[in-house]
Design an enzyme around this catalytic site. Structure first.
Site, PDB file in Angstrom:
ATOM      1  N   HIS A 196       0.840  -1.199   0.000  1.00  0.00           N
ATOM      2  CA  HIS A 196       0.000   0.000   0.000  1.00  0.00           C
ATOM      3  C   HIS A 196       0.873   1.245   0.000  1.00  0.00           C
ATOM      4  CE1 HIS A 196       0.825  -1.008   4.197  1.00  0.00           C
ATOM      5  NE2 HIS A 196       0.723   0.290   4.464  1.00  0.00           N
ATOM      6  N   HIS A 211       0.753   5.388   1.063  1.00  0.00           N
ATOM      7  CA  HIS A 211       0.045   6.421   1.833  1.00  0.00           C
ATOM      8  C   HIS A 211       0.093   7.738   1.049  1.00  0.00           C
ATOM      9  CE1 HIS A 211       0.311   4.327   5.880  1.00  0.00           C
ATOM     10  NE2 HIS A 211       1.267   3.687   5.231  1.00  0.00           N
TER      11      HIS A 211
HETATM   12  P1  AMP Z   1       1.938   0.746   7.328  1.00  0.00           P
HETATM   13  O1  AMP Z   1       2.591   1.166   8.625  1.00  0.00           O
HETATM   14  O2  AMP Z   1       2.580   1.406   6.143  1.00  0.00           O
HETATM   15  O3  AMP Z   1       1.822  -0.750   7.199  1.00  0.00           O
HETATM   16  O4  AMP Z   1       0.484   1.366   7.407  1.00  0.00           O
HETATM   17  C1  AMP Z   1      -0.679   0.647   7.710  1.00  0.00           C
HETATM   18  C2  AMP Z   1      -1.798   1.640   7.762  1.00  0.00           C
HETATM   19  O5  AMP Z   1      -3.032   0.933   7.684  1.00  0.00           O
HETATM   20  C3  AMP Z   1      -1.855   2.478   9.052  1.00  0.00           C
HETATM   21  O6  AMP Z   1      -1.740   3.867   8.721  1.00  0.00           O
HETATM   22  C4  AMP Z   1      -3.222   2.127   9.651  1.00  0.00           C
HETATM   23  O7  AMP Z   1      -3.855   3.226  10.276  1.00  0.00           O
HETATM   24  C5  AMP Z   1      -3.984   1.644   8.425  1.00  0.00           C
HETATM   25  N1  AMP Z   1      -5.100   0.742   8.702  1.00  0.00           N
HETATM   26  C6  AMP Z   1      -5.063  -0.399   9.430  1.00  0.00           C
HETATM   27  N2  AMP Z   1      -6.274  -0.977   9.458  1.00  0.00           N
HETATM   28  C7  AMP Z   1      -7.091  -0.183   8.718  1.00  0.00           C
HETATM   29  C8  AMP Z   1      -8.476  -0.243   8.369  1.00  0.00           C
HETATM   30  N3  AMP Z   1      -9.277  -1.243   8.796  1.00  0.00           N
HETATM   31  N4  AMP Z   1      -8.998   0.738   7.598  1.00  0.00           N
HETATM   32  C9  AMP Z   1      -8.203   1.747   7.165  1.00  0.00           C
HETATM   33  N5  AMP Z   1      -6.904   1.858   7.459  1.00  0.00           N
HETATM   34  C10 AMP Z   1      -6.341   0.909   8.229  1.00  0.00           C
END
Ligand code: AMP
Length: 140
Positions: free
Chosen positions: A98, A100
Site C-alpha cells: 500500500h 500512503h
Molecule cells: P503501514 O505502517 O505502512 O503498514 O500502514 C498501515 C496503515 O493501515 C496504518 O496507517 C493504519 O492506520 C492503516 N489501517 C489499518 N487498518 C485499517 C483499516 N481497517 N482501515 C483503514 N486503514 C487501516
C-alpha cells in the site's frame, strides 16, 4: 489468513472507499496522520514493492496520482507526502502493499522526518558505483 486490506477489498469489513479499478483500491486511513490520509492498495495480496510485477507498480502509481489530484482539489492542502513502507524496520505494519497519501498543511508536523547525516565524497562515489552496477543487473 487474509490481510486486513484483503478483507476490505472483499467487502468483509467496511472502509471509506474513494476509488476502485481492476487492480487497485483507495480508501481513507482509519487512523489518519492528517485529514484525508489515504491508502492505495493493490488488490492482489503481495507484501511489498519488490513483490509487485511491473504492471502493478504502474497501476498503483497511476491510482496514487489520480487520487492525489482529487484530494488536492477537495481539501486544498499546501502539499502532500507519498509514503510507502517496506519491512518492519521501515515501519510497515500491514504486509499487503500500500501507498500512503498524506495531505499536508504548513506547520502541521503530521509526518516525522529523518535527521540529515553526513557522508564523505569518497563514500558517496564508492557506494554509487556499487549500486549503479547492480541497478544494471536488476533492470535486465
Ligand atoms: P503501514 O505502517 O505502512 O503498514 O500502514 C498501515 C496503515 O493501515 C496504518 O496507517 C493504519 O492506520 C492503516 N489501517 C489499518 N487498518 C485499517 C483499516 N481497517 N482501515 C483503514 N486503514 C487501516
Amino acid at each position: 489468513m487474509a490481510s486486513i486490506f484483503s478483507r476490505i477489498i472483499s467487502g468483509e469489513i467496511p472502509a471509506a472507499k474513494l476509488y476502485e479499478d481492476a487492480q487497485t483500491l483507495a480508501f481513507l486511513d482509519i487512523n489518519p496522520a492528517s485529514r484525508g490520509h489515504t491508502l492505495i492498495v493493490c488488490k492482489e495480496e503481495l507484501p511489498g514493492l519488490l513483490d509487485l510485477p511491473p504492471e502493478l507498480v504502474c497501476a498503483a502509481a497511476l491510482t496514487t496520482q489520480v487520487v492525489a489530484k482529487a484530494l488536492l482539489a477537495v481539501l486544498q492542502p499546501d502539499g502532500f507526502n507519498i509514503i510507502q513502507n517496506n519491512g518492519k524496520a521501515a515501519g510497515q505494519v500491514v504486509f499487503h502493499y500500500h501507498v500512503h497519501i498524506i495531505p499536508r498543511w504548513e506547520g502541521d508536523r503530521a509526518v516525522g522526518y529523518w535527521r540529515p547525516g553526513t557522508a564523505t565524497s569518497d563514500d558517496l562515489r564508492e557506494l554509487a558505483a556499487l549500486i549503479a552496477a547492480r541497478v544494471v543487473e536488476e533492470s535486465v
